[in-house]
Every structure is written in C-alpha cells, then in structure tokens.
Write a protein that holds these residues in place. Structure first.
Motif, PDB file in Angstrom:
ATOM      1  N   ARG A   8      41.425  37.617  49.132  1.00 17.31           N
ATOM      2  CA  ARG A   8      41.686  36.893  50.440  1.00 17.31           C
ATOM      3  C   ARG A   8      43.117  36.716  50.505  1.00 17.31           C
ATOM      4  O   ARG A   8      43.491  36.217  51.769  1.00 17.31           O
ATOM      5  CB  ARG A   8      40.622  35.865  51.031  1.00 17.31           C
ATOM      6  N   ALA A  23      36.213  39.790  53.108  1.00 18.03           N
ATOM      7  CA  ALA A  23      35.936  40.332  51.776  1.00 18.03           C
ATOM      8  C   ALA A  23      35.146  41.780  51.743  1.00 18.03           C
ATOM      9  O   ALA A  23      34.525  42.011  52.751  1.00 18.03           O
ATOM     10  CB  ALA A  23      34.765  39.439  50.950  1.00 18.03           C
ATOM     11  N   VAL A  24      35.589  42.533  50.944  1.00 17.75           N
ATOM     12  CA  VAL A  24      35.339  43.820  50.780  1.00 17.75           C
ATOM     13  C   VAL A  24      33.810  43.712  49.787  1.00 17.75           C
ATOM     14  O   VAL A  24      33.841  43.112  48.568  1.00 17.75           O
ATOM     15  CB  VAL A  24      36.269  44.761  49.935  1.00 17.75           C
ATOM     16  N   VAL A  25      32.691  44.326  50.320  1.00 17.54           N
ATOM     17  CA  VAL A  25      31.529  44.389  49.342  1.00 17.54           C
ATOM     18  C   VAL A  25      31.414  46.116  49.155  1.00 17.54           C
ATOM     19  O   VAL A  25      31.232  46.954  49.928  1.00 17.54           O
ATOM     20  CB  VAL A  25      30.359  44.108  50.195  1.00 17.54           C
ATOM     21  N   VAL A  29      28.686  44.207  45.249  1.00 19.12           N
ATOM     22  CA  VAL A  29      29.514  43.329  44.576  1.00 19.12           C
ATOM     23  C   VAL A  29      30.508  42.742  45.640  1.00 19.12           C
ATOM     24  O   VAL A  29      31.484  43.770  46.077  1.00 19.12           O
ATOM     25  CB  VAL A  29      30.144  43.941  43.285  1.00 19.12           C
ATOM     26  N   SER A  30      30.932  41.488  45.910  1.00 17.58           N
ATOM     27  CA  SER A  30      31.949  41.037  46.858  1.00 17.58           C
ATOM     28  C   SER A  30      33.194  41.093  45.990  1.00 17.58           C
ATOM     29  O   SER A  30      33.434  40.449  44.935  1.00 17.58           O
ATOM     30  CB  SER A  30      31.502  39.825  47.427  1.00 17.58           C
ATOM     31  N   SER A  31      34.433  41.311  46.954  1.00 16.03           N
ATOM     32  CA  SER A  31      35.707  41.173  46.366  1.00 16.03           C
ATOM     33  C   SER A  31      35.937  39.476  45.877  1.00 16.03           C
ATOM     34  O   SER A  31      37.108  39.381  45.312  1.00 16.03           O
ATOM     35  CB  SER A  31      36.823  41.940  47.437  1.00 16.03           C
ATOM     36  N   ASP A  32      35.156  38.808  46.649  1.00 12.21           N
ATOM     37  CA  ASP A  32      35.495  37.320  46.470  1.00 12.21           C
ATOM     38  C   ASP A  32      35.093  37.119  45.063  1.00 12.21           C
ATOM     39  O   ASP A  32      35.688  36.060  44.278  1.00 12.21           O
ATOM     40  CB  ASP A  32      34.572  36.392  47.197  1.00 12.21           C
ATOM     41  N   ASP A  33      33.855  37.747  44.526  1.00 14.89           N
ATOM     42  CA  ASP A  33      33.384  37.332  43.195  1.00 14.89           C
ATOM     43  C   ASP A  33      34.278  38.259  42.033  1.00 14.89           C
ATOM     44  O   ASP A  33      34.888  37.641  41.103  1.00 14.89           O
ATOM     45  CB  ASP A  33      31.957  37.688  43.029  1.00 14.89           C
ATOM     46  N   GLU A  38      37.612  46.436  44.953  1.00 18.80           N
ATOM     47  CA  GLU A  38      38.462  47.470  45.937  1.00 18.80           C
ATOM     48  C   GLU A  38      39.256  48.694  45.360  1.00 18.80           C
ATOM     49  O   GLU A  38      39.067  49.535  45.717  1.00 18.80           O
ATOM     50  CB  GLU A  38      39.360  46.491  46.530  1.00 18.80           C
TER      51      GLU A  38
END
Length: 101
Positions: A8, A23-25, A29-33, A38
């Motif tokens: 972010r 966030a990209v999922v 799977v989230s890009s926060d995790d 990406e």
C-alpha cells in the motif's frame, strides 16, 4: 487511514498525485499479506522439488566413490540418500492419492 505495508505504499517517485491504496487479491492471497503476489511469484514448484530430492539422493550415492577409508561415511550417505529418495517418492504418491475421500 493508509497502511504502511509495502503493498500500500506510494508507487512511483516525486510528486505523483495517484496512489494505489487498494490491496490486490490473486487466488485468494492479498497483497497486504504477501506483497509479492502482484508480481506472480506465488507458485509452488512440486515437480522441481521432487526432482531435486532424487537428484540429491543420486549425488549422495555418487559420493560413495571417494577417498574416505572408513565405512561410517558410507552408512551416512546411504541412509541420507534413502531418506531423500523416500521423501521424494512419498511426495509423488501423496500428490496422486486423494486424501479427501
């Protein structure tokens, strides 16, 4: 409130007015995790891992032909090679057997 996670953070340099705060999922799977989701580097390589196990077992057996004189080294090499072989073979069997029956 914006998060400080790498996914972010502000992309680009200078005074860019656009920010990607969403966030990209990918495949759940989230890009926060996992920020690398990406880029597409989120796959597993089971075939490569199995091949590597067989390769390491073969190299250990090749190491039997060396300049060592005792048998203790031979025993360790054979046991470890058998272990790598068993783990790789077990991975192949598990991947072909459905455990959800």
């Amino acid at each position: 409130m914006a998060s400080n996670s790498p996914a972010r953070q502000h992309r680009g340099g200078g005074d860019v007015a656009h920010r990607d705060d969403a966030a990209v999922v990918v495949n759940g799977v989230s890009s926060d995790d996992e920020p690398s989701v990406e880029w597409g580097w989120h796959g597993h390589y089971p075939k490569v891992a199995r091949f590597a196990g067989f390769f390491v077992a073969a190299v250990m057996l090749i190491m039997l032909y060396g300049n060592h004189e005792g048998q203790q080294e031979d025993v360790w090499l054979i046991v470890l090679a058998a272990g790598f072989f068993a783990l790789s073979l077990g991975a192949i069997i598990r991947s072909r057997t459905s455990w959800r029956r």
